[in-house]
Design an enzyme around this catalytic site. Structure first.
Site: not given
Ligand SMILES: *[C@@H]1O[C@H](CO)[C@@H](O)[C@H](O)[C@H]1NC(C)=O
Length: 524
Positions: A348-350
């Protein structure tokens, strides 16, 4: 380094200053300053420092922040009081007031792809004035003319600048400039008395690169601990970057959405404005979820049946050992159908690798741990957390095998549009432009075949602003599956039972070939 026994610094002589009042720590931030504000959604935001800016009343701020919280929390509060002149962000998303101020010409917004934003800040801190990235090539980001500020009549008052394009090894890249700030407002978990910092889980996100990119970095922490409490090798940010530390005394730490799989919540979500949702979720989530478990399963609506068809086809894209980044909605739901005999590492990009979306029977709510959909998630053994700049190094560097995401339009050569309708709707591109620009990552679009009123979504050319050019490899809808060749165009490879290629032609706005191996649409 010149060393002499008498000049070794002790912790009391370090330059990080400790404060007890957050307002004291921010009171010299002048109107017109550029502030870097950490956080992703509502995770890891410097809430005490933001509240203090409400008190100092500073105006005309340029705020660099991935998004702006929600209407009544996080940076959203400073939008409400009109203390922000310009936002540099990747995502407007859930903040209704943010979108309203932008579309009505009250607020300047530089929409910047999420990975480009993270790297611009990283570069700023590292003394790199500019860099080249494939993200945004062939889109408004490169072409310029994207609205930063609207006039009251809806025409564009300030437009974004065109980017320089260069070719390296046969691919096109655009030049992006570093971002630095006058002040960084950062939320961390703990500081030691020497001023070293550690973050908690996904609350690291943009906080880490922002620590390094401002003249004055102000960090609020939940705890100040003695020197030696962290091993030196476990420190996320060395004290050299940190100027001021304040122990925040109250953390609301709201989450935007806890569990959308819960039917009651998803109904609520559709009906209510998001800020009501956050408030009520905070207290109601456990009871609501338990009540749902007791409810009898309801008969499925037609739209849910079609959605599930897409989800069950999308799940066949997973292969053993793969690293995948899944968009919110259908792609993420497809992960519920990953076969037990294969392992897929979800990114997940976070800043998580190795997450799982919990089924609502096994909720474990930790608000320092959200995925890009801002829901809480759990992680598998062997998972890791990292910052946003690191996350996009993974993505941009081609280390992710598969990305699946939704679309408003896809062209026959694989152009993708999913981030804005000019003058009407701006969600922002978030991380989508970075994900689809990565060479070596397979891009699969999952979407309904047609828009409302039967309007074509698969077209010869997209008429909405692009997210990426010639980037889509496969399209999965409730009716068909197409492979996309970026020069030759579309090939129909699967069709839902009972439908013919003629039926598909009637609801598709682009020419396509029919595969000689055309087969019924597969399902997990
Ligand atoms: C994932 O990508 C890497 C290269 O980055 C490749 O070596 C590996 O085989 C790929 N795995 C799968 C399952 O596609």
């Amino acid at each position: 380094l010149y060393m002499c026994g008498c000049s070794l610094s002790t912790s009391s002589q370090r330059k990080s200053q400790f404060y007890t009042d957050p307002t004291e720590a921010v009171k010299d931030i002048p109107s017109g300053a550029t502030i870097l504000v950490g956080g992703f959604g509502l995770c890891g935001i410097p809430e005490n420092l933001i509240n203090s800016l409400l008190k100092t009343g500073v105006k005309s701020l340029t705020a660099v922040s991935n998004n702006a919280g929600v209407d009544n929390f996080g940076l959203g509060l400073l939008l409400q009081t009109k203390q922000i002149k310009r936002m540099i962000s990747s995502y407007v998303g859930e903040n209704i007031e943010f979108e309203r101020q932008y579309l009505s010409g009250e607020l300047e917004v530089e929409l910047t792809p999420q990975g480009t934003l993270a790297e611009r800040i990283r570069a700023g801190g590292a003394g790199v004035p500019a860099f080249f990235t494939a993200t945004g090539y062939g889109t408004l980001i490169q072409e310029g003319g994207s609205p930063i500020k609207y006039n009251k009549d809806g025409t564009i008052a300030i437009a974004s600048e065109q980017r320089e394009v260069r070719e390296f090894n046969g691919r096109h890249y655009i030049m992006e400039k570093a971002i630095t700030g006058d002040f960084a407002l950062v939320k961390a978990w703990k500081a030691d008395k020497a001023g070293n910092i550690v973050f908690r889980k996904t609350a690291r996100n943009f906080n880490q690169p922002m620590c390094k990119a401002a003249k004055v970095t102000i960090v609020e922490v939940e705890e100040v601990v003695d020197v030696g409490t962290f091993s030196e090798e476990d420190i996320h940010i060395p004290s050299i970057y940190i100027h001021r530390i304040i122990k925040g005394d109250c953390y609301e730490k709201r989450i935007e959405v806890v569990l959308m799989t819960s039917s009651t919540l998803s109904k609520y979500y559709r009906k209510s404005s998001i800020n009501e949702l956050t408030v009520s979720l905070y207290t109601l989530q456990r009871r609501t979820v338990q009540k749902d478990l007791a409810e009898k399963p309801k008969p499925k609506k037609d739209s849910d049946i079609l959605r599930e068809r897409i989800i069950r086809r999308a799940a066949l894209e997973f292969e053993d050992g793969m690293y995948a980044n899944l968009g919110i909605g259908i792609p993420m739901l497809a992960s519920n159908f990953i076969q037990p005999d294969i392992t897929v590492h979800l990114q997940s990009e976070n800043g998580i690798l190795g997450l799982v979306k919990p089924s609502f029977e096994s909720i474990y709510v930790d608000i320092s741990r959200v995925y890009a959909g801002k829901e809480t998630v759990t992680v598998l053994p062997g998972a890791s957390y990292f910052s946003s700049d690191e996350s996009f190094a993974m993505i941009r560097g081609g280390h992710i095998n598969l990305t699946m995401l939704g679309a408003m339009q896809v062209s026959k050569t694989g152009d993708l549009a999913n981030w804005m309708i000019p003058g009407k709707m701006v969600k922002g591109m978030g991380g989508a432009m970075d994900l689809v620009a990565s060479a070596g990552t397979k891009v699969v679009v999952t979407m309904e075949h047609s828009a409302k009123g039967g309007k074509f979504k698969i077209l010869d050319t997209c008429n909405l602003p692009l997210t990426g050019k010639q980037c889509v490899d496969r399209i999965i809808t409730e009716k068909a599956v197409f492979d996309v060749d970026k020069t030759k165009g579309l090939t129909l490879i699967e069709v839902w039972e009972g439908l013919t290629p003629e039926d598909i032609k009637a609801c598709t706005g682009a020419h396509f070939e029919v595969s000689p191996n055309l087969r019924p649409m597969q399902q997990v």
